[in-house]
Design a protein around this motif. Sequence first.
Motif, PDB file in Angstrom:
ATOM      1  N   ALA A 123       0.743  -1.115  -0.538  1.00  0.00           N
ATOM      2  CA  ALA A 123      -0.395   0.087   0.551  1.00  0.00           C
ATOM      3  C   ALA A 123       0.496   1.732   0.239  1.00  0.00           C
ATOM      4  CB  ALA A 123      -0.940  -0.082   1.053  1.00  0.00           C
ATOM      5  N   THR A 124       0.179   1.868  -1.024  1.00  0.00           N
ATOM      6  CA  THR A 124       1.058   3.432  -0.835  1.00  0.00           C
ATOM      7  C   THR A 124       0.338   3.971   0.489  1.00  0.00           C
ATOM      8  OG1 THR A 124       0.303   3.632  -3.195  1.00  0.00           O
ATOM      9  CG2 THR A 124       1.627   5.485  -2.316  1.00  0.00           C
ATOM     10  N   PHE A 125      -0.636   4.565   0.590  1.00  0.00           N
ATOM     11  CA  PHE A 125      -1.381   4.900   2.123  1.00  0.00           C
ATOM     12  C   PHE A 125      -1.776   3.775   3.167  1.00  0.00           C
ATOM     13  CE2 PHE A 125      -0.836   8.299  -1.139  1.00  0.00           C
ATOM     14  CZ  PHE A 125      -0.527   8.754  -0.457  1.00  0.00           C
ATOM     15  N   ILE A 126      -1.945   4.090   3.676  1.00  0.00           N
ATOM     16  CA  ILE A 126      -2.832   3.049   5.043  1.00  0.00           C
ATOM     17  C   ILE A 126      -3.915   4.155   5.870  1.00  0.00           C
ATOM     18  CG2 ILE A 126      -2.353   1.219   5.133  1.00  0.00           C
ATOM     19  CD1 ILE A 126      -0.895   2.341   8.119  1.00  0.00           C
ATOM     20  N   SER A 127      -4.705   3.986   6.260  1.00  0.00           N
ATOM     21  CA  SER A 127      -6.064   5.117   6.309  1.00  0.00           C
ATOM     22  C   SER A 127      -6.613   4.374   8.148  1.00  0.00           C
ATOM     23  CB  SER A 127      -7.193   5.400   5.485  1.00  0.00           C
ATOM     24  OG  SER A 127      -6.378   6.402   3.948  1.00  0.00           O
ATOM     25  N   LEU A 143      -1.958   3.643  18.131  1.00  0.00           N
ATOM     26  CA  LEU A 143      -2.053   2.500  17.125  1.00  0.00           C
ATOM     27  C   LEU A 143      -1.634   3.555  15.309  1.00  0.00           C
ATOM     28  CD1 LEU A 143      -3.405   0.854  15.367  1.00  0.00           C
ATOM     29  CD2 LEU A 143      -5.581   1.958  14.414  1.00  0.00           C
ATOM     30  N   ILE A 144      -1.675   4.911  16.033  1.00  0.00           N
ATOM     31  CA  ILE A 144      -1.513   5.430  15.120  1.00  0.00           C
ATOM     32  C   ILE A 144       0.576   5.396  15.040  1.00  0.00           C
ATOM     33  CG2 ILE A 144      -0.251   7.549  13.818  1.00  0.00           C
ATOM     34  CD1 ILE A 144      -4.181   8.285  13.757  1.00  0.00           C
ATOM     35  N   GLU A 159       2.436   5.718   3.891  1.00  0.00           N
ATOM     36  CA  GLU A 159       2.836   7.273   4.837  1.00  0.00           C
ATOM     37  C   GLU A 159       0.954   6.580   5.328  1.00  0.00           C
ATOM     38  OE1 GLU A 159       4.135  10.605   2.937  1.00  0.00           O
ATOM     39  OE2 GLU A 159       3.687   9.999   1.239  1.00  0.00           O
ATOM     40  N   ILE A 160       1.287   7.077   6.566  1.00  0.00           N
ATOM     41  CA  ILE A 160      -0.426   6.955   7.156  1.00  0.00           C
ATOM     42  C   ILE A 160      -1.611   7.764   6.954  1.00  0.00           C
ATOM     43  CG2 ILE A 160      -1.579   7.118   9.239  1.00  0.00           C
ATOM     44  CD1 ILE A 160       1.290   5.702  10.721  1.00  0.00           C
ATOM     45  N   ILE A 161      -2.594   8.026   6.376  1.00  0.00           N
ATOM     46  CA  ILE A 161      -3.070   8.879   6.498  1.00  0.00           C
ATOM     47  C   ILE A 161      -4.121   8.833   7.979  1.00  0.00           C
ATOM     48  CG2 ILE A 161      -4.906  10.034   5.474  1.00  0.00           C
ATOM     49  CD1 ILE A 161      -4.358   8.789   2.552  1.00  0.00           C
ATOM     50  N   ALA A 162      -3.609   9.992   8.714  1.00  0.00           N
ATOM     51  CA  ALA A 162      -5.138   9.557   9.724  1.00  0.00           C
ATOM     52  C   ALA A 162      -6.575  10.141   9.222  1.00  0.00           C
ATOM     53  CB  ALA A 162      -4.773  10.592  10.912  1.00  0.00           C
ATOM     54  N   ALA A 163      -7.532   9.034   9.055  1.00  0.00           N
ATOM     55  CA  ALA A 163      -8.424   9.322   8.606  1.00  0.00           C
ATOM     56  C   ALA A 163     -10.012   9.749   9.567  1.00  0.00           C
ATOM     57  CB  ALA A 163      -8.923   8.789   7.429  1.00  0.00           C
ATOM     58  N   CYS A 177       1.733  12.588  17.138  1.00  0.00           N
ATOM     59  CA  CYS A 177       1.667  11.041  16.940  1.00  0.00           C
ATOM     60  C   CYS A 177       2.399  10.578  16.357  1.00  0.00           C
ATOM     61  CB  CYS A 177       0.924   9.829  17.825  1.00  0.00           C
ATOM     62  SG  CYS A 177      -0.829   9.551  16.323  1.00  0.00           S
ATOM     63  N   GLY A 178       2.951  10.985  14.303  1.00  0.00           N
ATOM     64  CA  GLY A 178       3.664  10.641  14.099  1.00  0.00           C
ATOM     65  C   GLY A 178       2.620  10.359  12.859  1.00  0.00           C
ATOM     66  N   ALA A 179       1.351  10.926  12.364  1.00  0.00           N
ATOM     67  CA  ALA A 179       0.601  10.550  10.880  1.00  0.00           C
ATOM     68  C   ALA A 179       1.087  11.185  10.272  1.00  0.00           C
ATOM     69  CB  ALA A 179      -0.214  11.136  11.295  1.00  0.00           C
ATOM     70  N   HIS A 180       1.657  10.819   8.784  1.00  0.00           N
ATOM     71  CA  HIS A 180       2.309  11.584   7.951  1.00  0.00           C
ATOM     72  C   HIS A 180       1.297  12.846   7.300  1.00  0.00           C
ATOM     73  CE1 HIS A 180       4.663   7.273   8.093  1.00  0.00           C
ATOM     74  NE2 HIS A 180       5.506   8.542   7.432  1.00  0.00           N
TER      75      HIS A 180
END
Length: 215
Positions: A123-127, A143-144, A159-163, A177-180
């Motif tokens: 995955a390029t991104f995870i949400s 979690l993030i 990269e993490i997308i906080a959704a 907490c480090g979401a991209h």
Amino acid sequence: MKFFLDTADVAAIKAVNELGIVDGVTTNPTIISREGRDFETVIKEICQIVDGPVSAEVTGTTAEEMIAQAHDIAKWADNIVVKIPMTMEGLKAVNVLSKEHIKTNVTLIFTVSQGLMAIKAGATFISPFVGRLEDIGTDAYELISDLRDIIDFYDFDTEIIAASIRNRAQVEGVAKCGAHIATIPAPLFDKMTQHPLTDNGLKQFMADWKVFQGK
Ligand code: G3P
């Protein structure tokens, strides 16, 4: 850290895009259905407004259906990201699509295991869904933060997308907490620029200036 807009409202995207701090857009079938317009038309319009990644979600349930839809969606614009649900079939699809260099955003992530599996599938991104995790009393920031540690430790590119973000505290929490990326609904984006003390302060400055000019 990047800001995405979590909306398919083209007028809102245009307005906020002028601030120069929007790095991409995410949509899902619920968000698209609110617009009452053709999916492809709306996504193509958004892709022309915003330079960064624009997520458009598949609605198929088998890997074959998702891959076929992804091939179609990927042709709509250069900045398209195909959003795929976190299921076994979704992971199969992501694995194939990542080898074809089609960007993916694996959505509906609620655990570290789900995130890790999506990362490993390419995955390029995870949400991860912050608001929905908080709805069930689960710590979304842990979690993030765990997912970010894993990505950095193993040097993954995902990269993490906080959704599922619904308020300012959640944006600030995921930033710490480090979401991209935080993907933010358009009305919240507007609210984040505001504070009553900013308004009062400005009113006072203007009033004092007027008095000073009159002297
Ligand atoms: O980014 C996913 C988001 O649109 C879902 O938000 O508020 O329905 O959980 P919500």
